[in-house]
Design an enzyme around this catalytic site. Sequence first.
Site, PDB file in Angstrom:
ATOM      1  CG  ASN A  70      62.920  52.877  35.928  1.00  0.00           C
ATOM      2  OD1 ASN A  70      64.096  52.611  36.181  1.00  0.00           O
ATOM      3  ND2 ASN A  70      61.917  52.469  36.676  1.00  0.00           N
ATOM      4  CD  GLU A  71      61.221  48.289  37.365  1.00  0.00           C
ATOM      5  OE1 GLU A  71      60.142  48.721  37.810  1.00  0.00           O
ATOM      6  OE2 GLU A  71      61.949  47.518  38.010  1.00  0.00           O
ATOM      7  CD  GLU A  90      60.536  53.607  45.214  1.00  0.00           C
ATOM      8  OE1 GLU A  90      61.715  53.986  45.120  1.00  0.00           O
ATOM      9  OE2 GLU A  90      59.939  52.999  44.299  1.00  0.00           O
ATOM     10  CD  GLU A 116      65.675  49.601  39.779  1.00  0.00           C
ATOM     11  OE1 GLU A 116      64.801  49.168  40.559  1.00  0.00           O
ATOM     12  OE2 GLU A 116      65.464  50.509  38.965  1.00  0.00           O
TER      13      GLU A 116
HETATM   14  C1  GAL Z   1      61.687  49.307  40.738  1.00  0.00           C
HETATM   15  C2  GAL Z   1      61.901  50.684  40.128  1.00  0.00           C
HETATM   16  C3  GAL Z   1      62.663  51.600  41.052  1.00  0.00           C
HETATM   17  C4  GAL Z   1      62.131  51.499  42.455  1.00  0.00           C
HETATM   18  C5  GAL Z   1      62.190  50.072  42.908  1.00  0.00           C
HETATM   19  C6  GAL Z   1      61.726  49.866  44.330  1.00  0.00           C
HETATM   20  O1  GAL Z   1      60.568  48.698  40.214  1.00  0.00           O
HETATM   21  O2  GAL Z   1      62.580  50.608  38.899  1.00  0.00           O
HETATM   22  O3  GAL Z   1      62.570  52.918  40.578  1.00  0.00           O
HETATM   23  O4  GAL Z   1      60.812  51.961  42.457  1.00  0.00           O
HETATM   24  O5  GAL Z   1      61.393  49.296  42.075  1.00  0.00           O
HETATM   25  O6  GAL Z   1      61.795  48.532  44.720  1.00  0.00           O
END
Ligand code: GAL
Length: 634
Positions: free
Chosen positions: A144-145, A364, A316
């Site tokens: 992930n990222e 989050e 996302e």
């Molecule tokens: C991204 C990440 C997600 C979540 C999201 C929140 O950077 O891939 O898992 O953390 O941000 O905005």
Amino acid sequence: MTPRTLGVCYYPEHWPEEQWAEDAARMAETGITWVRIGEFAWSRIEPRPAQFDFDWLDRAIDVLGDAGLKVILGTPTATPPHWILDRHPDMLAVDAQGRPRKFGSRRHYCFSHRGYREECRRIVTLLAERYGKHPHVHAWQTDNEYGCHDTVVSYSSAARDAFRTWCAQKYQSAGALNRAWGNVFWSMEYDSIDDIDLPNLTVTEPNPAHVMAFRRFSSDQVRDFNRLQVEILRRHTDRPLIHNYMGRELAFDHFDTGADLDIASWDSYPIGFLSDRIEATAEHKSRFLRQGDPDMQAFHHDLYRAVGRGRWWVMEQQPGPVNWAPYNPAPLPGMARLWAWEAFAHGAECVSYFRWRQAPFAQEQQHAGLLRPDSAPAPALAEAAQVARELAEMPETGTAETPVALLFDYPSAWAWATQPQGADFDYFRLTFAAYRALRRAGLSVDIVNAADADLSAYRLILAPGLATLPGNVLRQLERYAGTALLGPRTNAKTPEMAIPVPLPPDLPGLDATVSLVESLPPSEAIPLTHGGAFRHWFEHFDGSATVTETTTDGRPAILSAGKLHYLAGWPDDDAFDRLVRTACAAEGIATEDLPDGLRIRDTATHRFWFNYAPDPVTVDGHTLPPAGVYWSAL
Ligand code: GAL
């Protein structure tokens, strides 16, 4: 043509199992096609060493698939559970101050750690064997990222050992490395490659050649880490492999990593990025507070379209306020729809909202989803449903061919980060400034990898700040029929971060030599005769090249050889606007005068307009409200 679809990010492990079926049904009802799961679920898949629990994941995939959804399964390697750390206490990345980056959030690993790579090999193999041919798993996401939370570079002992191996392969001997880096300076010569350390904690700045080599190495580590997963997955599945990249993340070469994958995707958080990832005036940030910058999303759509060789998604999509920026305003009503349509107009196959339901716990909990924590709809749910209905009604629009390209190069970003010479010489900032000027002129842009760009497809190319002009670009420039705008700082470094002789820019047909460079504080401007100014950076020249524009005090500002133009400084917005329009006029490329915040993107069949402004605008006789989207057939 792959149909345009919507998706959503979902964490079944966060919710009681009784809720899954209803969630899945609501997703399907909303018009969602894809659901991404699993990318942080390692501690629930393998709670203890070699003790597995795949049953819940089997059931989750079935519930989602039975509702008609297609699953994207993430490999969970961004979040190793604590017991893995117990096994490999030295797997953590180490920051430039030598401090380990500890357990308790995510991405707590060093890309170079052999033991951790073996753990990844193990878990990815198990997942691939189990789900590679699963009828409901239609795509995979690796990790992930990469790079999120500044995690590409690590100063661990694992990285140091791997860097020595990398140096030994690249330079073959300490002597060759010493010559390449210029280590005679300050008696930095090494007798053995095993004496080389990482370029942190030095008394004053380390040798830029050392830093640049370490950046190249770090980028290669990301590619190799990803490749390890790709090779396993390919043995067990023929479904597309995807990674979700970030906005303004330049620490590794995405073209390089992306070459192993089938689709590029990125995570688009327009309002978060406006506040924490771009340079702009306070007035601009206030005007676009609830919409995001009008060009930031488009830039990344175009960049990742190139990284994905035409196939790309938004994995996302911001749905409401996020939690991680300094301030987190709510989007204007309509923006969750506008952002999705803008991505589709740039050729996205899928836009996937992050996340389905806001989590009431952990880091989050203040991050919006399509649902509130109590499962009531959050504002973006209706907008997503609207996009789904509109997609169903509107024919596929394809991707337009555009005559305009912006050349992009990750190693140039590393070169200028290593040796900026002026505090605000930043490669992304310069490139983005050029891109914005193209967009203000109403142009649709291709971003292309400088290293393998085919210039013949374009009539106008912009190539700001390329530290080392790739050989293929140089060769094509010799016979390029279109207009090329290069500079400043083109060809100013060798790949080993030395000043080349002959001196830069050393461009075909251009008898011009940079005799001196200067960087300037942000308050300073060097006005140009036809309007606008240079800021941040200015180069002085020798030679007989034609000077097509000067500064108001008579120094060369643009040097030209036919339609190749070299910019002696960093143009401000007014200068960039003028240069873009003049170049387009010379090539017969139509430009537009757009009101502030209105943007255009052409597809093969339609022109789209996006109103990022907080007030209505008129397009084609239609009033477009704030956050309005309008399209008409070309
Ligand atoms: C991204 C990440 C997600 C979540 C999201 C929140 O950077 O891939 O898992 O953390 O941000 O905005």
